[in-house]
Design a protein around this motif. Structure first.
Motif, mmCIF file in Angstrom:
data_model
loop_
_atom_site.group_PDB
_atom_site.id
_atom_site.type_symbol
_atom_site.label_atom_id
_atom_site.label_comp_id
_atom_site.label_asym_id
_atom_site.label_seq_id
_atom_site.Cartn_x
_atom_site.Cartn_y
_atom_site.Cartn_z
ATOM 1 N N TYR A 1 -0.224 -1.733 -4.783
ATOM 2 C CA TYR A 1 0.657 -2.218 -5.847
ATOM 3 C C TYR A 1 0.793 -3.727 -5.732
ATOM 4 C CZ TYR A 1 4.788 -2.999 -8.680
ATOM 5 O OH TYR A 1 5.669 -3.477 -9.616
ATOM 6 N N ILE B 1 -1.145 -1.162 -10.503
ATOM 7 C CA ILE B 1 -1.728 -0.295 -9.484
ATOM 8 C C ILE B 1 -3.234 -0.521 -9.487
ATOM 9 C CG2 ILE B 1 -2.218 2.106 -8.876
ATOM 10 C CD1 ILE B 1 0.585 2.782 -9.878
ATOM 11 N N GLN B 2 -3.766 -0.694 -8.303
ATOM 12 C CA GLN B 2 -5.209 -0.884 -8.174
ATOM 13 C C GLN B 2 -5.696 -0.163 -6.926
ATOM 14 O OE1 GLN B 2 -4.772 -5.118 -8.243
ATOM 15 N NE2 GLN B 2 -5.046 -5.288 -6.039
ATOM 16 N N ASN B 3 -6.999 -0.081 -6.804
ATOM 17 C CA ASN B 3 -7.612 0.550 -5.637
ATOM 18 C C ASN B 3 -7.037 1.957 -5.421
ATOM 19 O OD1 ASN B 3 -9.698 -0.101 -3.990
ATOM 20 N ND2 ASN B 3 -8.473 -1.157 -2.467
ATOM 21 N N TYR B 4 -6.939 2.718 -6.505
ATOM 22 C CA TYR B 4 -6.289 4.032 -6.498
ATOM 23 C C TYR B 4 -7.328 5.115 -6.242
ATOM 24 C CZ TYR B 4 -3.216 7.788 -8.280
ATOM 25 O OH TYR B 4 -2.453 8.907 -8.417
ATOM 26 N N SER B 5 -7.060 5.944 -5.257
ATOM 27 C CA SER B 5 -7.946 7.056 -4.922
ATOM 28 C C SER B 5 -7.120 8.302 -4.643
ATOM 29 C CB SER B 5 -8.765 6.755 -3.652
ATOM 30 O OG SER B 5 -9.589 5.643 -3.821
ATOM 31 N N ILE C 1 -2.187 2.852 -15.662
ATOM 32 C CA ILE C 1 -2.169 2.625 -14.211
ATOM 33 C C ILE C 1 -2.387 1.142 -13.927
ATOM 34 C CG2 ILE C 1 -3.486 3.037 -12.077
ATOM 35 C CD1 ILE C 1 -3.860 5.961 -13.118
ATOM 36 N N SER D 1 -3.200 10.700 -1.849
ATOM 37 C CA SER D 1 -3.454 9.579 -2.759
ATOM 38 C C SER D 1 -3.174 8.271 -2.038
ATOM 39 C CB SER D 1 -2.606 9.687 -4.030
ATOM 40 O OG SER D 1 -1.265 9.352 -3.762
ATOM 41 N N TYR D 2 -3.922 7.265 -2.422
ATOM 42 C CA TYR D 2 -3.750 5.921 -1.894
ATOM 43 C C TYR D 2 -3.875 4.941 -3.042
ATOM 44 C CZ TYR D 2 -4.732 1.436 0.216
ATOM 45 O OH TYR D 2 -4.679 0.106 0.530
ATOM 46 N N PHE D 3 -2.959 3.975 -3.098
ATOM 47 C CA PHE D 3 -3.113 2.887 -4.061
ATOM 48 C C PHE D 3 -2.426 1.642 -3.537
ATOM 49 C CE2 PHE D 3 0.691 5.143 -5.630
ATOM 50 C CZ PHE D 3 1.610 4.108 -5.801
ATOM 51 N N ARG E 1 0.846 -1.198 0.000
ATOM 52 C CA ARG E 1 0.000 0.000 0.000
ATOM 53 C C ARG E 1 0.883 1.251 0.000
ATOM 54 N NH1 ARG E 1 -1.690 -3.738 3.239
ATOM 55 N NH2 ARG E 1 -0.600 -2.859 5.021
#
Length: 112
Positions: free
Chosen positions: A60, A38-42, A33, A56-58, A3
């Motif tokens: 990997y 990269i997933q669950n990216y906000s 992306i 930002s949060y993502f 994360r």
């Protein structure tokens, strides 16, 4: 899964532009992306003491973060996107000192 959290400033006069860009983010950038694991990216926005900040949060899921970030940075569409978004942002001093936009945040707690 690793994360990542990052922080940068946002120029107040560019806040609406930044929101509009992300409300209609480019499919090619979204694909890159995902291709870079990269997933669950906000990205979140918060005003603190009259200043705007982005968090930002993502997550990997790849095995070579540096190579994936280089792949993304080499992508012409991503470079074009960054030419739109970077002028909106106001790097914190540690990131600015490295010629970067986002400051990496330390994870101090996580619960699944």
């Amino acid at each position: 899964m690793k994360r990542y959290g990052s922080i940068t400033g946002l120029k107040p006069e560019k806040a609406d532009c930044y929101k509009k860009l992300h409300a209609a983010s480019w499919p090619s950038v979204q694909r890159m992306i995902s291709e870079c694991h990269i997933q669950n990216y906000s990205i979140f926005m918060k005003e603190i003491d009259g200043n705007l900040y982005l968090f930002s949060y993502f997550e990997y899921s790849g095995s070579d973060f540096e190579a994936d970030m280089q792949k993304m940075a080499s992508d012409p569409e991503t470079q074009r996107w960054w030419k739109e978004t970077d002028p909106c942002q106001l790097p914190l001093p540690d990131a600015a000192g490295r010629g970067e936009i986002w400051s990496v945040a330390e994870e101090v707690f996580h619960q699944d």
